[in-house]
Design a protein around this motif. Structure first.
Motif, PDB file in Angstrom:
ATOM      1  N   LEU A  21      35.837  66.812  54.803  1.00 52.42           N
ATOM      2  CA  LEU A  21      36.072  67.962  55.341  1.00 52.42           C
ATOM      3  C   LEU A  21      37.383  68.536  54.243  1.00 52.42           C
ATOM      4  O   LEU A  21      36.858  69.713  53.625  1.00 52.42           O
ATOM      5  N   LEU A  25      35.970  72.384  51.240  1.00 45.37           N
ATOM      6  CA  LEU A  25      37.222  73.312  51.789  1.00 45.37           C
ATOM      7  C   LEU A  25      37.716  74.149  50.493  1.00 45.37           C
ATOM      8  O   LEU A  25      38.236  75.042  50.015  1.00 45.37           O
ATOM      9  N   LYS A  26      38.127  72.594  49.379  1.00 45.18           N
ATOM     10  CA  LYS A  26      38.266  73.031  47.669  1.00 45.18           C
ATOM     11  C   LYS A  26      37.401  73.715  47.023  1.00 45.18           C
ATOM     12  O   LYS A  26      38.187  74.314  46.691  1.00 45.18           O
ATOM     13  N   ALA A  28      35.374  75.947  48.439  1.00 44.77           N
ATOM     14  CA  ALA A  28      34.382  77.046  49.433  1.00 44.77           C
ATOM     15  C   ALA A  28      36.272  78.283  48.446  1.00 44.77           C
ATOM     16  O   ALA A  28      36.825  78.238  48.901  1.00 44.77           O
ATOM     17  N   VAL A  30      37.843  80.681  50.482  1.00 39.86           N
ATOM     18  CA  VAL A  30      38.437  81.266  52.168  1.00 39.86           C
ATOM     19  C   VAL A  30      39.898  81.593  51.835  1.00 39.86           C
ATOM     20  O   VAL A  30      40.053  81.588  51.372  1.00 39.86           O
ATOM     21  N   TRP A  32      42.693  82.325  52.784  1.00 36.91           N
ATOM     22  CA  TRP A  32      43.743  81.304  53.696  1.00 36.91           C
ATOM     23  C   TRP A  32      44.590  82.410  54.812  1.00 36.91           C
ATOM     24  O   TRP A  32      44.985  81.682  55.171  1.00 36.91           O
TER      25      TRP A  32
END
Length: 55
Positions: A21, A25-26, A28, A30, A32
């Motif tokens: 995960l 996430l790194k 993607a 996103v 934050w």
């Protein structure tokens, strides 16, 4: 003994999923700010429920 083996297996699988995960996430893109806002509202809701006893 079997319980210990099952717990160890669950910990290993959870660790593997957490590492996977984090890698996803790194890579993607996103927002934050939105994620932290949502987490903050959820934490605030739980805290207010704990303090007031309502909800």
């Amino acid at each position: 003994m079997i319980r210990l083996v099952v717990i160890a297996l669950v910990v290993v699988v959870a660790w593997f999923l957490l590492v996977k995960l984090i890698k996803v996430l790194k890579s993607a893109n996103v927002d934050w700010t939105g994620v932290t806002t949502i987490i903050g509202f959820i934490a605030l809701a739980f805290w207010l429920r704990h303090i007031t006893g309502m909800g």
